[in-house]
Design a protein around this motif. Structure first.
Motif, PDB file in Angstrom:
ATOM      1  N   PRO A   1      13.945 -22.759 -15.821  1.00  0.00           N
ATOM      2  CA  PRO A   1      13.034 -21.793 -15.199  1.00  0.00           C
ATOM      3  C   PRO A   1      13.423 -21.465 -13.759  1.00  0.00           C
ATOM      4  O   PRO A   1      13.847 -22.340 -13.003  1.00  0.00           O
ATOM      5  N   SER A   2      13.270 -20.183 -13.425  1.00  0.00           N
ATOM      6  CA  SER A   2      13.681 -19.711 -12.104  1.00  0.00           C
ATOM      7  C   SER A   2      12.488 -19.633 -11.175  1.00  0.00           C
ATOM      8  O   SER A   2      11.321 -19.647 -11.604  1.00  0.00           O
ATOM      9  N   ASP A   3      12.787 -19.508  -9.888  1.00  0.00           N
ATOM     10  CA  ASP A   3      11.733 -19.366  -8.883  1.00  0.00           C
ATOM     11  C   ASP A   3      10.874 -18.137  -9.176  1.00  0.00           C
ATOM     12  O   ASP A   3       9.668 -18.152  -8.965  1.00  0.00           O
ATOM     13  N   SER A   4      11.494 -17.054  -9.715  1.00  0.00           N
ATOM     14  CA  SER A   4      10.675 -15.854  -9.952  1.00  0.00           C
ATOM     15  C   SER A   4       9.667 -16.069 -11.084  1.00  0.00           C
ATOM     16  O   SER A   4       8.566 -15.505 -11.055  1.00  0.00           O
ATOM     17  N   THR A   5      10.027 -16.912 -12.070  1.00  0.00           N
ATOM     18  CA  THR A   5       9.052 -17.257 -13.123  1.00  0.00           C
ATOM     19  C   THR A   5       7.878 -18.028 -12.528  1.00  0.00           C
ATOM     20  O   THR A   5       6.728 -17.831 -12.913  1.00  0.00           O
ATOM     21  N   ILE A   6       8.180 -18.896 -11.582  1.00  0.00           N
ATOM     22  CA  ILE A   6       7.108 -19.688 -10.955  1.00  0.00           C
ATOM     23  C   ILE A   6       6.182 -18.775 -10.152  1.00  0.00           C
ATOM     24  O   ILE A   6       4.956 -18.916 -10.188  1.00  0.00           O
ATOM     25  N   VAL A   7       6.791 -17.809  -9.440  1.00  0.00           N
ATOM     26  CA  VAL A   7       5.981 -16.851  -8.677  1.00  0.00           C
ATOM     27  C   VAL A   7       5.061 -16.081  -9.630  1.00  0.00           C
ATOM     28  O   VAL A   7       3.852 -15.950  -9.389  1.00  0.00           O
ATOM     29  N   ALA A   8       5.649 -15.599 -10.764  1.00  0.00           N
ATOM     30  CA  ALA A   8       4.855 -14.824 -11.734  1.00  0.00           C
ATOM     31  C   ALA A   8       3.748 -15.682 -12.337  1.00  0.00           C
ATOM     32  O   ALA A   8       2.593 -15.244 -12.460  1.00  0.00           O
ATOM     33  N   GLY A   9       4.085 -16.926 -12.698  1.00  0.00           N
ATOM     34  CA  GLY A   9       3.086 -17.829 -13.289  1.00  0.00           C
ATOM     35  C   GLY A   9       1.976 -18.158 -12.292  1.00  0.00           C
ATOM     36  O   GLY A   9       0.804 -18.242 -12.656  1.00  0.00           O
TER      37      GLY A   9
END
Ligand SMILES: [Fe+2]
Length: 390
Positions: free
Chosen positions: A76-84
């Protein structure tokens, strides 16, 4: 192993563990104990199709709201974490239920932190720096669907940072799940290649934990137990996914390896595996499967007695042999196991290019695992090990 649901805790770990066929059904008693009302299920696009996730939705008691964030990708990428994190805030989630392999559990942990502190994840791309987590991180319930990562009992979350192409392990006590639900019925659906990679990852955790500079008698006992369980069950679990007993034993081995390495940390293999994933997208377990025998061979001269013990845990040591000979048997046994389960064996077979080795070695040198490795490591050593594994 029987069909009962078992509740247990371990004295060196804060996670409450609930295991056995049907353990997923206990999720709402955990939710009750947490006084939670708004659950965000974090998973990937395959797991969301499992009947288990539908069951969660359908069995949600009155007064509890459930939302699903199903966009977790492998590594998982940082952008997935931001979206989540954004979904969690919009929904006003008060608990994260992370369902899936290591990627979903790692993402769930990071989303639990990001939920209360928009942009937090982007401040964590700092190799060698301590992880910080915001106050009020959401409680996490971890539900593994692979037997490998051990993330359900560790304070680690491995995130890929898009801008720098770094894959970094975050590490903070706040990232420990509150509950881990180990339900072997959830493992059956994983494809063979994922089951093998997960099992080899678990074996790598146990072996690296056993020889870690920070290992204690307690973590070595756990790591040894994990090595035995994984060695005895991985072949069968790979061949026969519907063998619930083998799956459950493997899942337990992976969890116990997690208990051990949560304390002792890891070593050369994990340090070297992360750049393979970050730069070439090699799944974490596959990278470990390739590198484990080479990492063991590198470490063996510095930990002969420990590797002899590992051979014993794997059932290949011989009483009349000395530690030197038995320590070699441990490396051979790992090679045989990898071959038997048809794990990936060379970097060239999984799309890694040889010219990337110096850069990968430089990245690996920044890993916190390097300091825990039993044998000192210089940049040239990593280059040599990568070359052998190529
Ligand atoms: Fe791992």
């Amino acid at each position: 192993m029987n069909n009962e649901i078992i509740y247990e805790t371990f004295n060196n770990n804060p996670v409450d563990i609930i295991s056995g066929p049907g353990a997923l059904g206990e999720v709402f008693s955990c939710v009750g104990a947490l006084h939670a009302r708004r659950l965000l299920v974090v998973c990937g696009e395959n797991v969301v199709k499992l009947p288990a996730v539908n069951e969660l939705r359908d069995n949600c008691p009155n007064g509890i709201q459930l939302q699903i964030f199903d966009q977790v990708e492998p590594d998982p990428s940082d952008s997935t974490i931001v979206a989540g994190g954004e979904v969690a805030r919009d929904f006003a989630a008060d608990t994260i239920v992370a369902v899936g392999g290591g990627s979903s559990m790692d993402a769930g942990k990071a989303i639990a932190a990001e939920a209360g502190a928009e942009g937090w994840i982007l401040t964590q791309d700092q190799p060698g720096q301590s992880t910080t987590v915001p106050e009020g991180i959401l409680p996490i319930i971890a539900v593994p669907t692979t037997a490998g990562t051990g993330s359900e009992v560790t304070p680690f979350s491995v995130i890929t940072f898009t801008q720098t192409q770094r894959k970094l392990p975050l590490n903070h006590p706040g990232l420990y799940p509150r509950y881990a639900l180990l339900d072997p019925n959830l493992l059956i659906s994983a494809p063979r290649i994922a089951r093998v990679a997960a099992g080899m990852d678990a074996l790598t955790h146990a072996v690296e934990s056993y020889v870690s500079k920070e290992a204690t008698e307690h973590t070595q006992r756990q790591a040894g137990q994990a090595i035995s369980l994984i060695t005895q069950n991985l072949r069968q679990a790979a061949e026969a996914p519907s063998d619930t007993q083998a799956q459950a034993a493997l899942q337990r081995g992976a969890m116990i390896a997690g208990l051990a390495f949560a304390q002792s940390r890891l070593g050369i293999v994990h340090a070297m595996a992360l750049p393979l994933s970050a730069l070439f997208g090699v799944p974490h377990g596959q990278a470990n499967a390739i590198l484990l025998p080479y990492g063991m061979e590198y470490n063996r001269p510095a930990a002969v007695a420990e590797f002899a013990n590992i051979a014993e845990a794997m059932g290949v040591s011989e009483e009349q042999s000395d530690d030197e000979a038995n320590s070699r048997r441990a490396v051979e046994a790992v090679e045989h196991l990898a071959e038997d389960v048809q794990a990936s064996r060379r970097m060239r077979d999984v799309g890694v290019t040889q010219d990337a080795i110096p850069r990968m070695a430089e990245e690996a040198m920044k890993s916190p695992h390097i300091a825990r490795n039993p044998r000192a490591i210089q940049l040239d050593d990593l280059i040599a090990v990568y070359e052998r594994a190529y």
